[in-house]
Design a protein around this motif. Structure first.
Motif, PDB file in Angstrom:
ATOM      1  N   LEU A 213      14.709  55.443  17.675  1.00 44.69           N
ATOM      2  CA  LEU A 213      15.177  55.898  18.987  1.00 44.69           C
ATOM      3  C   LEU A 213      16.606  55.427  19.225  1.00 44.69           C
ATOM      4  O   LEU A 213      17.465  56.204  19.626  1.00 44.69           O
ATOM      5  CB  LEU A 213      14.288  55.316  20.092  1.00 44.69           C
ATOM      6  CG  LEU A 213      12.953  55.984  20.360  1.00 44.69           C
ATOM      7  CD1 LEU A 213      12.227  55.212  21.437  1.00 44.69           C
ATOM      8  CD2 LEU A 213      13.152  57.412  20.803  1.00 44.69           C
ATOM      9  N   GLU A 214      16.834  54.140  18.937  1.00 45.42           N
ATOM     10  CA  GLU A 214      18.160  53.599  19.246  1.00 45.42           C
ATOM     11  C   GLU A 214      19.234  54.246  18.405  1.00 45.42           C
ATOM     12  O   GLU A 214      20.304  54.570  18.911  1.00 45.42           O
ATOM     13  CB  GLU A 214      18.158  52.083  19.049  1.00 45.42           C
ATOM     14  CG  GLU A 214      17.426  51.406  20.186  1.00 45.42           C
ATOM     15  CD  GLU A 214      17.711  49.930  20.271  1.00 45.42           C
ATOM     16  OE1 GLU A 214      18.828  49.530  19.929  1.00 45.42           O
ATOM     17  OE2 GLU A 214      16.808  49.190  20.674  1.00 45.42           O
ATOM     18  N   THR A 215      18.945  54.441  17.111  1.00 43.94           N
ATOM     19  CA  THR A 215      19.995  55.024  16.275  1.00 43.94           C
ATOM     20  C   THR A 215      20.193  56.501  16.585  1.00 43.94           C
ATOM     21  O   THR A 215      21.229  57.048  16.250  1.00 43.94           O
ATOM     22  CB  THR A 215      19.704  54.865  14.771  1.00 43.94           C
ATOM     23  OG1 THR A 215      18.329  55.104  14.558  1.00 43.94           O
ATOM     24  CG2 THR A 215      20.055  53.493  14.295  1.00 43.94           C
ATOM     25  N   LEU A 216      19.219  57.142  17.199  1.00 40.19           N
ATOM     26  CA  LEU A 216      19.444  58.537  17.584  1.00 40.19           C
ATOM     27  C   LEU A 216      20.031  58.623  18.989  1.00 40.19           C
ATOM     28  O   LEU A 216      20.130  59.694  19.571  1.00 40.19           O
ATOM     29  CB  LEU A 216      18.136  59.320  17.511  1.00 40.19           C
ATOM     30  CG  LEU A 216      17.761  59.669  16.081  1.00 40.19           C
ATOM     31  CD1 LEU A 216      16.390  60.277  16.009  1.00 40.19           C
ATOM     32  CD2 LEU A 216      18.773  60.626  15.487  1.00 40.19           C
ATOM     33  N   GLY A 217      20.402  57.449  19.528  1.00 45.53           N
ATOM     34  CA  GLY A 217      21.066  57.459  20.820  1.00 45.53           C
ATOM     35  C   GLY A 217      20.134  57.740  21.982  1.00 45.53           C
ATOM     36  O   GLY A 217      20.578  58.124  23.048  1.00 45.53           O
ATOM     37  N   VAL A 218      18.827  57.564  21.768  1.00 49.51           N
ATOM     38  CA  VAL A 218      17.880  57.715  22.870  1.00 49.51           C
ATOM     39  C   VAL A 218      17.524  56.311  23.342  1.00 49.51           C
ATOM     40  O   VAL A 218      17.135  55.470  22.536  1.00 49.51           O
ATOM     41  CB  VAL A 218      16.592  58.424  22.406  1.00 49.51           C
ATOM     42  CG1 VAL A 218      15.661  58.631  23.584  1.00 49.51           C
ATOM     43  CG2 VAL A 218      16.925  59.732  21.753  1.00 49.51           C
TER      44      VAL A 218
ATOM     45  N   LEU B  87      27.179  56.881  17.080  1.00 48.44           N
ATOM     46  CA  LEU B  87      25.796  57.046  16.630  1.00 48.44           C
ATOM     47  C   LEU B  87      25.453  58.524  16.491  1.00 48.44           C
ATOM     48  O   LEU B  87      24.666  58.909  15.633  1.00 48.44           O
ATOM     49  CB  LEU B  87      24.829  56.391  17.618  1.00 48.44           C
ATOM     50  CG  LEU B  87      24.670  54.878  17.502  1.00 48.44           C
ATOM     51  CD1 LEU B  87      23.784  54.352  18.604  1.00 48.44           C
ATOM     52  CD2 LEU B  87      24.081  54.525  16.149  1.00 48.44           C
ATOM     53  N   TRP B 100       8.022  59.587  15.343  1.00 47.46           N
ATOM     54  CA  TRP B 100       7.309  59.192  16.554  1.00 47.46           C
ATOM     55  C   TRP B 100       5.910  59.780  16.498  1.00 47.46           C
ATOM     56  O   TRP B 100       5.729  61.010  16.486  1.00 47.46           O
ATOM     57  CB  TRP B 100       8.076  59.660  17.783  1.00 47.46           C
ATOM     58  CG  TRP B 100       9.411  59.015  17.822  1.00 47.46           C
ATOM     59  CD1 TRP B 100       9.654  57.672  17.832  1.00 47.46           C
ATOM     60  CD2 TRP B 100      10.690  59.643  17.812  1.00 47.46           C
ATOM     61  NE1 TRP B 100      11.008  57.437  17.837  1.00 47.46           N
ATOM     62  CE2 TRP B 100      11.656  58.621  17.832  1.00 47.46           C
ATOM     63  CE3 TRP B 100      11.112  60.974  17.795  1.00 47.46           C
ATOM     64  CZ2 TRP B 100      13.019  58.888  17.821  1.00 47.46           C
ATOM     65  CZ3 TRP B 100      12.461  61.231  17.789  1.00 47.46           C
ATOM     66  CH2 TRP B 100      13.397  60.192  17.807  1.00 47.46           C
ATOM     67  N   HIS B 116      20.988  65.293  23.131  1.00 44.65           N
ATOM     68  CA  HIS B 116      22.440  65.286  22.960  1.00 44.65           C
ATOM     69  C   HIS B 116      23.103  66.650  23.080  1.00 44.65           C
ATOM     70  O   HIS B 116      24.311  66.735  23.009  1.00 44.65           O
ATOM     71  CB  HIS B 116      22.800  64.688  21.601  1.00 44.65           C
ATOM     72  CG  HIS B 116      22.493  63.237  21.511  1.00 44.65           C
ATOM     73  ND1 HIS B 116      23.222  62.289  22.178  1.00 44.65           N
ATOM     74  CD2 HIS B 116      21.520  62.563  20.856  1.00 44.65           C
ATOM     75  CE1 HIS B 116      22.722  61.104  21.927  1.00 44.65           C
ATOM     76  NE2 HIS B 116      21.680  61.238  21.139  1.00 44.65           N
TER      77      HIS B 116
END
Lengths: 342, 265
Positions: A213-218, B87, B100, B116
């Protein structure tokens, strides 16, 4: 067969082990021989091994080496009390810091959500609402009903002495609406939903899903924590209203069935006793309980170690933290409401 | 594999990077540069800090010292927004694929796009199928990660990483836990991605066969030295790496693959 040449604690000149004629053996022979060797070393007598198979001799050497390596670790003294206390203190401070960071991030996440509420994960939120709310109805209902019943019986024992059974309605109604309804609902939420939040998030952490999640900017806050928190903030008061109704119903069953109060008198007495401020006070508490349960579940999940044991610990800790905070908050509210006069 | 043209600018530059946790230093003074479009391998034996290096590069952990630059921009001292923008230009395929688990494969691939971009739901759905088609998983779009095999999960992870057309792709042990055929398929996909998209790719691995078939350039981290112990093109390193530990690593494949094993007397 191995001959037991080592016997009781007598004076030995020499210990001899003869493994000749053994054609199949397993680790128990290795263990036996190495124990004899240790025993001989203790008694300070020479120990002669005869006819050891080559493989056994090698294993024995390795066992001796790893033992002496492990022995040096044993010799190391544990940390002193001062060090332990210091480390504990540091850990507690760090834990407090993590709580503060968590609330700060929650606030920022909330602001982001307000700015772009279209991107909020309503679908996840609805699923959590269903799990926490609709699927919790049977257990919340049953427990509240029984609590109402128990309160009514306890009240009846005291009030009967004064011939004031009708006040069972006041006592049950007020204590359910002000205290037991919100609190029992919150405790059940902590056990059912808070624990499952911690387990879900802890598992995700173990599986690198949170890193992803973090690396996908979420933001994990937006994606994991806020939907859960919103769901509980909405569901806790609703469940509390439902719990209140069933708690009063529990009292009603005792009052009408056992104490021979007439049905209309019980309802009238309840309505007179319970004010809107009592109900509102209980509901305000339940909103905060919902926040606390969601926060404890999510934070403990996010803090969990990356192992199945860690997830288990996180789950336990989420429930304990949530229940502890619920009780502390409730005590605080008791004082506050008394001051304000609710 | 073509020679890398020295005219091509650097995409990743790492200078004097040290990483670790509080008291323990895991890597010290690591420096290397990756040119645009290069497939760069970071190799080493288990526990040498490969994964830690990767976590520091993608910003999951903060380096103890040194700097990491992407496309000339230092991420270490960049603000939150620049970091977020950075990122967006990267994709990561995790060792466990890290899909997920509550979402289907298609939803997994769609999430970064939803977050995004301003594309409509239908456009996103179409794009998801394009990405899944690139890794040969279009048929499994509506299945959950738990229903997929290890190789399929990694390919789904790759599709998700490719979602925002990243300029840099990171792979953490792509062949770990895969059978040899799936591992070679994934190697092939890595090459294909570079061919079709010109992506700069950094792979953390200890799979010698991947290194030989895919890598343009390799650095090796030493477990005891805690820094880079060998560097060069894979075939040069296999011939002569100039470091006994590195030679041991690169020659270990030759014993099993190159020459037949000698019969014990």
């Amino acid at each position: 067969m191995v001959k037991r040449s080592a016997g009781r604690r007598e004076k030995f000149q020499e210990i001899r082990v003869d493994v000749g004629g053994v054609d199949s053996w397993d680790s128990s022979l290795l263990l036996f021989v190495s124990q004899i060797r240790k025993y001989a070393a203790e008694l300070n007598v020479p120990c002669n091994m005869e006819n050891l198979p080559d493989l056994l001799r090698n294993l024995l050497e390795q066992a001796g080496e790893s033992e002496s390596a492990g022995g040096s670790q044993d010799a190391m003294a544990g940390p002193s009390l001062l060090v332990v206390l210091g480390e504990r203190f540091e850990k507690t401070l760090a834990g407090g810091g993590q709580w503060l960071t968590f609330w700060g991030e929650c606030l920022l996440g909330g602001l982001r959500m307000a700015r772009r509420w279209r991107k909020f994960r309503w679908r996840d939120c609805l699923i959590f609402m269903q799990q926490a709310g609709a699927m919790g109805l049977p257990i919340v209902g049953l427990i509240s009903f029984l609590v109402g019943l128990i309160l009514a019986y306890q009240a009846a024992i005291q009030l009967r002495e004064y011939g004031a059974e009708i006040f069972v309605a006041n006592l049950v109604g007020l204590s359910v609406v002000r205290e037991m309804g919100p609190m029992m609902t919150a405790v059940i939420l902590a056990g059912r939903t808070g624990a499952s939040f911690a387990a879900q998030i802890g598992n995700m952490k173990m599986n690198e899903e949170i890193d992803a999640l973090e690396t996908l900017g979420v933001h994990p806050m937006d994606f994991l924590v806020l939907p859960r928190m919103v769901a509980l903030v909405m569901m806790a008061p609703l469940l509390t209203i439902y719990a209140n109704l069933l708690g009063i119903l529990g009292g009603y069953v005792v009052g009408v069935g056992q104490l021979e109060i007439s049905s209309s008198a019980y309802w009238y007495q309840s309505q007179e006793a319970i004010g809107l401020n009592d109900l509102a006070g209980g509901l305000i508490k339940s909103v905060l309980f919902g926040v606390v349960v969601a926060a404890a579940g999510c934070l403990r999940g996010l803090q969990s170690d990356r192992s199945s044991e860690g997830v288990g610990r996180a789950t336990t800790s989420a429930v304990v933290t949530a229940i502890f905070l619920i009780i502390v908050l409730d005590a605080g509210f008791a004082v506050l409401f008394e001051r304000v006069g609710i | 594999m073509s020679e890398v043209d020295p005219q091509i600018p650097f995409m990743i530059e790492v200078r004097g990077l040290s990483c670790g946790y509080r008291d323990t230093v895991i890597l010290r003074d690591v420096s290397f540069s990756v040119r645009r479009g290069e497939i760069y391998f970071v190799v080493g034996r288990s526990g040498c800090g490969k994964s830690t290096l990767l976590r520091n590069l993608i910003g999951l952990e903060t380096p103890l010292a040194g700097e990491v630059c992407f496309d000339g921009e230092n991420v270490g001292n960049a603000g939150h927004e620049t970091r977020r923008a950075m990122l967006r230009r990267m994709g990561v395929l995790y060792q466990s694929a890290a899909l997920w688990s509550t979402m289907t494969v298609a939803e997994n691939v769609a999430l970064p796009l939803e977050e995004h971009t301003t594309l409509s739901r239908r456009e996103i759905r179409e794009l998801v199928f394009v990405k899944l088609g690139m890794v040969g998983l279009a048929a499994a779009a509506d299945r959950y990660p738990a229903e997929l095999s290890g190789g399929m999960r990694k390919r789904a992870g790759l599709a998700r990483a490719l979602g925002l057309d990243p300029e840099i792709l990171f792979f953490d042990e792509p062949s770990a836990g895969l059978d040899p055929v799936s591992a070679r398929n994934l190697d092939h996909l890595i090459l294909q991605t570079r061919e079709s998209l010109g992506t700069t790719i950094l792979v953390v691995s200890h799979d010698l066969e991947s290194i030989c078939t895919v890598a343009d350039h390799v650095i090796m981290l030493g477990r005891d030295e805690k820094t880079v112990i060998a560097e060069g093109r894979p075939r040069d390193l296999i011939r002569d790496s100039g470091n006994p530990h590195a030679s041991e690593f690169f020659q270990s494949g030759l014993i099993t693959f190159g020459e037949p094993k000698k019969e014990s007397p």
